[in-house]
Design an enzyme around this catalytic site. Structure first.
Site, short mmCIF file in Angstrom:
data_model
loop_
_atom_site.label_atom_id
_atom_site.label_comp_id
_atom_site.label_asym_id
_atom_site.label_seq_id
_atom_site.Cartn_x
_atom_site.Cartn_y
_atom_site.Cartn_z
N SER A 72 31.20 -41.58 7.86
CA SER A 72 29.98 -40.81 7.58
C SER A 72 30.08 -39.33 7.93
CB SER A 72 28.78 -41.43 8.31
OG SER A 72 28.36 -42.59 7.63
N HIS A 314 28.95 -35.10 14.17
CA HIS A 314 28.73 -36.28 13.34
C HIS A 314 29.79 -37.30 13.70
CE1 HIS A 314 27.02 -38.58 10.08
NE2 HIS A 314 26.25 -37.56 9.74
N ASP A 315 29.43 -38.56 13.61
CA ASP A 315 30.37 -39.66 13.76
C ASP A 315 30.48 -40.39 12.44
OD1 ASP A 315 30.50 -38.98 16.42
OD2 ASP A 315 29.25 -40.64 17.11
N GLY A 316 31.51 -41.22 12.31
CA GLY A 316 31.66 -41.99 11.09
C GLY A 316 32.34 -43.32 11.37
#
Length: 474
Positions: A72, A314-316
């Site tokens: 993401s 942001h992480d994903g």
């Protein structure tokens, strides 16, 4: 935008690389992570290292040119593509999306007519967003996906609150396609990957196979042993939300450097205007506290205020791969971690704390939620505010109270993702703050807080927030 890189302590790149090269292998072994890549942008230079293996079956070693999926974090790339359209005068963020996509539909017609691009970018569109329909591998897959949104229920009126929305970012990807006149992957390549000079970035599996590529790993069986995931990526139709974009750590940091440098690429070329870079990093909506997300959300970025300046991040996550990115533009600093399975959240926390301490001498990240701060088990009347079933198309959460007064929370993944996610046992939770429940045991030292929102006239909460707002169904 200010860029005060000289405010960071003098850390020589060679010293930092040597330290990372020693620290990363130790950390991945401690946290059961097969392989990882880590990188730091500081003083305008990128330092990156890798450790472990890309695949437990093949034992191919990870190196600094290895590609990991960023999940993401792709949403920030999509948001950047969208804001480029604003720079070019092709898009008004506050106009209804239907001005550009007249066929856009969700179940609530009035909401579909009102939703704006700004609301989509900041996860405030209000329709249920966890839809992962595979519409094929053709260039029309995003268009077909968006057509399938017609039945998605509206959780709250557009702009009403934050609820993480994958489908909303696919809709943004379709907006890019229509205004650019080309498929999303092509727009991503021509308007970001190539202008940034990225050589180890792949929009999907067909490009990734040309490189050394990480395979995700998931825990299976009673002993929780890691095995290679049965597939490499999610459906191409979800590409704008983060189903398949992969890259090495240095390429992700080059993208972050563009956002640090006010929209300029390493060669000085203009990728995004300074105004749009700044707008993306301004808070647009507060985020309920769950301990894993930022305090607010901007146009694509999570946002936190730290002792050393505003941090955007942001992480994903995809199937067995997790990626993490933290950027402090005022310091000219960015840190990333790319992984392929294991106890990745505890690993990321340990690595980021150590890196930021070396760079700033300050604890930058807010303390993690601590169950020691939880309150006692509530009486039945108070517990009734939480107890019930909260449902969305991909997940149910059931909160119960046992005869001893303890609260339990049972999450259940539904639909096509259920086959790829291990069954989760009921977890003991306890009151945390005024409107939350925290995991008592947690996983790998991480204790998620479940936020509860919008109490009705009877005092019972209407939503549980797990980054998504799940409405009460019973």
């Amino acid at each position: 935008m200010a860029n005060t890189q000289t405010d960071t302590p003098a850390v020589l790149p060679g010293e930092l690389r040597s330290w990372l090269a020693d620290e990363l292998p130790r950390l991945i072994e401690a946290h059961g992570v097969p392989g990882a890549a880590a990188g730091v942008l500081v003083g305008g230079e990128i330092v990156d290292v890798a450790a472990g293996v890309l695949n437990l079956s093949t034992r191919v070693e990870a190196d600094t040119d290895s590609l990991f999926q960023i999940g993401s974090i792709t949403k920030v790339w999509t948001a950047t593509l969208v804001t480029q359209l604003v720079d070019e005068g092709l898009l008004d963020l506050d106009a209804p999306v239907r001005e550009y996509l007249p066929d856009f539909r969700v179940a609530d017609e009035s909401a579909a007519a009102a939703i704006t691009t700004r609301q989509l970018l900041s996860h405030r569109a209000g329709f249920e967003g966890d839809l992962f329909t595979d519409t094929g591998r053709g260039d029309d897959c995003v268009e077909k996906f968006v057509s399938g949104l017609a039945g998605m229920p509206q959780l709250f009126e557009p702009g009403g609150q934050f609820s993480y929305n994958n489908a909303g970012y696919v809709l943004l990807g379709r907006l890019v396609e229509v205004l650019r006149g080309k498929p999303y992957d092509q727009a991503l390549t021509e308007h970001l990957i190539q202008p940034l000079g990225l050589t180890h970035t792949a929009p999907g599996p067909y490009e990734a196979i040309l490189h050394r590529v990480a395979q995700g790993h998931i825990a299976t069986g009673e002993d929780g042993a890691l095995v290679a995931a049965p597939v490499w990526a999610l459906a191409r139709s979800n590409a704008p939300a983060g189903s398949s974009l992969a890259m090495r750590a240095a390429d992700l940091l080059a993208f972050a450097r563009m956002h640090v440098e006010g929209g300029a690429a390493a060669d000085g070329g203009r990728v995004l205007s300074r105004e749009s870079v700044a707008a993306m990093q301004e808070p647009a909506v507060e985020v309920p506290y769950i301990g894993l997300l930022g305090e607010a959300w901007g146009l694509g970025w999570e946002i936190d205020e730290t002792p050393v300046g505003r941090m955007v991040s942001h992480d994903g996550s995809t199937i067995g791969q997790n990626a993490f990115l933290r950027v402090i533009p005022e310091l000219g600093v960015a840190v990333t971690l790319l992984t392929n399975g294991g106890d990745v959240y505890a690993l990321s926390r340990a690595l980021f704390d150590a890196v930021f301490d070396r760079l700033t001498g300050t604890r930058v990240l807010a303390p993690a939620p601590d169950p020691a701060d939880a309150g006692p088990d509530p009486d039945a009347e108070t517990a009734a505010r939480f107890v019930g079933t909260y449902s969305a198309s991909v997940m149910d959460v059931v909160v119960t109270q046992d005869d001893d007064g303890a609260l339990w929370l049972q999450p259940s993944i539904k639909g096509e993702l259920a086959a790829l996610a291990p069954a989760q046992p009921a977890e003991r939770v306890a009151p945390y703050g005024e409107h939350g429940l925290i995991q008592v045991e947690g996983t790998g030292g991480v204790h998620v807080v479940y936020a509860f929102l919008d109490p009705g006239d009877d005092g019972r909460y209407r939503f549980i927030h797990t980054s998504r707002a799940l409405p009460r169904s019973a």
